[in-house]
Write a protein that holds these residues in place. Structure first.
Motif, PDB file in Angstrom:
ATOM      1  N   ILE A   1       1.128  -1.196   0.031  1.00 35.89           N
ATOM      2  CA  ILE A   1      -0.369   0.127   0.161  1.00 35.89           C
ATOM      3  C   ILE A   1       0.739   0.840   0.222  1.00 35.89           C
ATOM      4  O   ILE A   1       0.504   2.126  -1.061  1.00 35.89           O
ATOM      5  N   TYR A   2       1.890   1.338   0.554  1.00 36.43           N
ATOM      6  CA  TYR A   2       2.893   2.265   1.004  1.00 36.43           C
ATOM      7  C   TYR A   2       4.017   2.585  -0.530  1.00 36.43           C
ATOM      8  O   TYR A   2       3.907   3.965  -0.842  1.00 36.43           O
ATOM      9  N   ASN A   3       3.992   1.350  -1.278  1.00 40.92           N
ATOM     10  CA  ASN A   3       4.525   2.056  -2.617  1.00 40.92           C
ATOM     11  C   ASN A   3       3.943   2.462  -3.589  1.00 40.92           C
ATOM     12  O   ASN A   3       4.194   3.261  -3.949  1.00 40.92           O
ATOM     13  N   GLU A   4       1.975   2.345  -3.257  1.00 45.79           N
ATOM     14  CA  GLU A   4       0.975   2.568  -4.319  1.00 45.79           C
ATOM     15  C   GLU A   4       1.324   4.156  -4.255  1.00 45.79           C
ATOM     16  O   GLU A   4       1.444   4.334  -4.937  1.00 45.79           O
ATOM     17  N   ASN A   5       1.405   4.319  -3.212  1.00 42.45           N
ATOM     18  CA  ASN A   5       1.384   5.657  -2.601  1.00 42.45           C
ATOM     19  C   ASN A   5       2.645   6.710  -3.011  1.00 42.45           C
ATOM     20  O   ASN A   5       2.493   7.758  -3.623  1.00 42.45           O
ATOM     21  N   ILE A   6       4.102   5.821  -2.905  1.00 41.09           N
ATOM     22  CA  ILE A   6       4.645   6.388  -3.417  1.00 41.09           C
ATOM     23  C   ILE A   6       5.085   6.955  -4.298  1.00 41.09           C
ATOM     24  O   ILE A   6       5.153   7.453  -5.328  1.00 41.09           O
TER      25      ILE A   6
END
Length: 253
Positions: free
Chosen positions: A141-146
């Motif tokens: 999830i964090y990666n998609e935000n990045i």
């Protein structure tokens, strides 16, 4: 090889990943080399006016990177900035990857203030690790935000999630939390590729490891937990950091 790229002043900020922990080198400032040093070595090849600073300090949380490293980085007037921060926040129990990413967005906006190229990192796929694998969904999830942050601020994404080579155990240091010298070398190649900078760093093509007997594997896991994982847990309980009393290894050009 003479490199053709536009950058002359590179500043790296972040935590232990960018400081180079896991890649010991007595002749490097701070005693660690790491992927950022390796990238700077390539970028500075045949460029007499190239300058490199590394403000990263192990154990730093995102708010600390924002408070301690943002303004010192901008004061150096870089045209290239790499930032990897938020990983230590994500792996803490109860953390919200969307909330952490929102703070990364604010940090990146500040880093882009003077027009420098900014490199952001996705987190690696930790599904193969014995302890951190339970946090794989949060990292995704964090990666998609990045990726969304990078698009919003016209930043470069260095995508560690897609770096399948990191599944090889030899990419990791004995603590299983940081990269080994080979791991840092591999990340450096990926960053240079993300920047579209040609280089002569040889790709690492690991041969399969021989299978380990169950008993030996379990003994090694127990030794790792005693030497590396439990001290890490105790530091979190005591609100201590591995970076307490540590200063930046390359604070200026």
């Amino acid at each position: 090889m003479e490199e053709q790229h536009p950058w002359t002043r590179y500043v790296a900020i972040g935590d232990s990943f960018t400081e180079g922990i896991g890649d010991p080198e007595p002749d490097s400032p701070g005693g660690n080399r790491g992927w950022a040093d390796r990238v700077a070595e390539v970028l500075g090849h045949n460029k007499d006016d190239f300058a490199y600073a590394n403000l990263a300090i192990r154990g730093r949380l995102l708010n600390q990177v924002q408070a301690e490293q943002l303004e010192p980085a901008l004061e150096l007037k870089p045209d290239l900035i790499s930032v990897s921060a938020g990983g230590n926040d994500i792996i803490r129990p109860g953390s919200d990857p969307d909330e952490v990413a929102a703070r990364v967005d604010t940090l990146v906006a500040g880093l882009r203030r003077d027009g420098a190229t900014v490199i952001l990192f996705t987190g690696p796929d930790i599904g193969m690790t014995p302890v951190l694998s339970r946090m794989r969904g949060k990292v995704a999830i964090y990666n998609e935000n990045i990726r969304a942050i990078a698009q919003r601020h016209d930043a470069v994404v260095a995508d560690m999630w897609s770096l399948r080579e990191l599944a090889d155990p030899r990419m990791w240091a004995p603590d299983r939390l940081h990269f080994s010298p080979v791991g840092h070398h591999t990340v450096a190649r990926m960053v240079l590729n993300a920047l579209n900078v040609a280089n002569e760093l040889e790709p690492f093509k690991p041969e399969p490891l021989p299978p380990r007997r169950w008993r030996r594997a379990r003994v090694e896991d127990m030794g790792w937990a005693r030497e590396h994982f439990m001290p890490w847990v105790l530091r979190r309980i005591r609100h201590q950091s591995s970076g307490d009393n540590i200063t930046a290894k390359r604070p200026g050009f």
